[in-house]
Design an enzyme around this catalytic site. Structure first.
Site, PDB file in Angstrom:
ATOM      1  N   HIS A 100    -108.203  49.774  64.000  1.00 31.01           N
ATOM      2  CA  HIS A 100    -108.407  50.776  65.055  1.00 31.01           C
ATOM      3  C   HIS A 100    -109.060  52.020  64.469  1.00 31.01           C
ATOM      4  CE1 HIS A 100    -105.964  48.497  67.845  1.00 31.01           C
ATOM      5  NE2 HIS A 100    -104.899  48.572  67.063  1.00 31.01           N
ATOM      6  N   HIS A 144    -102.316  44.145  73.276  1.00 39.63           N
ATOM      7  CA  HIS A 144    -101.917  45.367  72.569  1.00 39.63           C
ATOM      8  C   HIS A 144    -101.580  46.468  73.563  1.00 39.63           C
ATOM      9  CE1 HIS A 144    -101.453  48.166  69.351  1.00 39.63           C
ATOM     10  NE2 HIS A 144    -102.098  47.424  68.461  1.00 39.63           N
ATOM     11  N   ARG A 162    -108.531  53.505  68.997  1.00 38.84           N
ATOM     12  CA  ARG A 162    -107.144  53.719  68.589  1.00 38.84           C
ATOM     13  C   ARG A 162    -106.195  53.294  69.706  1.00 38.84           C
ATOM     14  NH1 ARG A 162    -104.865  59.524  66.338  1.00 38.84           N
ATOM     15  NH2 ARG A 162    -102.717  58.858  65.890  1.00 38.84           N
ATOM     16  N   ALA A 163    -105.257  52.412  69.381  1.00 37.85           N
ATOM     17  CA  ALA A 163    -104.403  51.820  70.414  1.00 37.85           C
ATOM     18  C   ALA A 163    -103.536  52.859  71.106  1.00 37.85           C
ATOM     19  CB  ALA A 163    -103.540  50.725  69.802  1.00 37.85           C
ATOM     20  N   TYR A 220     -94.410  48.511  70.749  1.00 38.89           N
ATOM     21  CA  TYR A 220     -95.390  47.524  70.296  1.00 38.89           C
ATOM     22  C   TYR A 220     -94.728  46.166  70.081  1.00 38.89           C
ATOM     23  CZ  TYR A 220     -99.126  50.969  69.273  1.00 38.89           C
ATOM     24  OH  TYR A 220    -100.107  51.922  69.366  1.00 38.89           O
ATOM     25  N   GLU A 245    -104.175  46.299  60.184  1.00 40.16           N
ATOM     26  CA  GLU A 245    -104.051  47.530  60.983  1.00 40.16           C
ATOM     27  C   GLU A 245    -103.950  48.742  60.048  1.00 40.16           C
ATOM     28  OE1 GLU A 245    -101.912  48.897  65.175  1.00 40.16           O
ATOM     29  OE2 GLU A 245    -100.820  47.570  63.812  1.00 40.16           O
ATOM     30  N   HIS A 276    -107.692  43.159  62.870  1.00 39.52           N
ATOM     31  CA  HIS A 276    -106.940  44.176  63.602  1.00 39.52           C
ATOM     32  C   HIS A 276    -107.132  45.540  62.941  1.00 39.52           C
ATOM     33  CE1 HIS A 276    -102.763  45.303  65.530  1.00 39.52           C
ATOM     34  NE2 HIS A 276    -103.717  46.180  65.812  1.00 39.52           N
TER      35      HIS A 276
END
Length: 340
Positions: free
Chosen positions: A8, A177, A70-71, A193, A282, A6
């Site tokens: 990003h 996500h 990038r989430a 989230y 993350e 995980h």
């Protein structure tokens, strides 16, 4: 090997955000910026990751990161499908370039061009491009493209099936996500989230999706939200709904270790079978500071996994890499071809 499932591209060169702001400002006008106006060199990309993700991976002993856009920047609620389609293509291309520059350190995860009200099937061309042309080993799937308004049908709804059929065809998993919350009641990373992680699991518990897609695999991030902490509640709800015990989901549903304190990892690894836990951090994400109680970064999750008494050496190795390779067979094949 230690695989972080995980990651990003939170440190992308500033040109990316500048281009996106121009696109957001013109969304709906039909006069968005030209993708060719975005110029990011390989040196820009090297600078973006070498002093950030790569440095921390080396310091923390992480060999490889599954790396996706990038989430919070996915922001599927902005504009329409055309806007999301252009944006997803740009972001996926950048992550692909990073994984090409550092093939031993990054494997690509792709975002999808989801948009509120657009059928999930509209994402199929980008999913296929990401897997076939860019080498993506997973995709990020947003269960709430509306950005905190929750207008999409549950993940068990048949409207999602075209995506699941393609994922099964390619044998790629999805990380569930969400992106930015535009609802002021839900802080993006502190509420939205974690709410979404919990909501996705409950949707799967209520349905029977894996009877139709027995090989489909979902990774629920952030330790599964509230799920492990309330495992008894979910067991009780399954009984009340005449559904199987939630442990029956855990061959298809997995949780990562983005839980930022030792008691949280201890609970996760005590409640959830080790076969269903994937190492992740993350890093350089929502929580970037140093914990004054430990003197270490909150997101240095390897320390917690190493310290928990709930894993044997064999189980710890599975959490660190074995489970990730099983869940991401395209990654496993790539590493095997490289002799790793």
């Amino acid at each position: 090997m230690i695989i972080d499932c995980h990651g990003h591209f939170t440190t992308a060169p500033p040109q990316l955000a500048q281009w996106r702001h121009r696109q957001m400002a013109t969304a709906g006008s039909g006069d968005g910026p030209d993708p060719d106006d975005l110029v990011i060199s390989d040196d820009d990309l090297r600078e973006a990751v070498e002093g950030n993700q790569l440095r921390l991976m080396d310091e923390r002993g992480v060999d490889l990161t599954i790396f996706s856009p990038r989430a919070s920047f996915m922001a599927h609620h902005v504009g329409d499908f055309a806007v999301s389609s252009v944006w997803a293509r740009i972001c996926n291309d950048l992550v692909h370039r990073v994984s090409t520059l550092y093939p031993d350190r990054f494997a690509m995860g792709a975002m999808l061009p989801q948009s509120p009200g657009a059928a999930p099937a509209t994402c199929l061309p980008e999913l296929r491009r990401a897997v076939e042309e860019l080498g993506a080993v997973t995709v990020n799937l947003n269960p709430d493209p509306s950005g905190g308004r929750w207008t999409a049908p549950p993940l068990t709804d048949r409207s999602w099936y075209p995506l699941y059929e393609a994922m099964a065809e390619y044998d790629v998993p999805a990380m569930i996500h969400v992106s930015t919350s535009c609802n002021p009641a839900f802080h993006t990373t502190g509420a939205h989230y974690l709410n979404a992680d919990t909501t996705a699991f409950m949707q799967l518990l209520q349905g029977d999706l894996f009877a139709d897609f027995p090989t489909l695999r979902f990774v629920i991030p952030h330790g599964g939200g509230a799920v492990p902490y309330h495992w008894g509640r979910f067991r009780g709800l399954a009984m009340a709904l005449d559904k199987p015990d939630p442990e029956a989901l855990l061959d298809n549903v997995l949780f990562d270790t983005c839980v930022y304190h030792q008691p949280g990892i201890d609970l996760l690894t005590r409640v959830i079978p080790s076969r269903s836990v994937l190492f992740a951090s993350e890093m350089i994400g929502a929580v970037r500071g140093i914990d004054p109680l430990t003197g270490h970064h909150f997101d240095d999750t390897r320390r917690y996994v190493e310290a928990t008494p709930n894993l044997s050496d064999e189980q710890r190795a599975a959490v660190h890499s074995g489970n990730a390779l099983r869940v991401h067979p395209r990654l496993a094949a790539r590493l095997a071809a490289a002799g790793r």
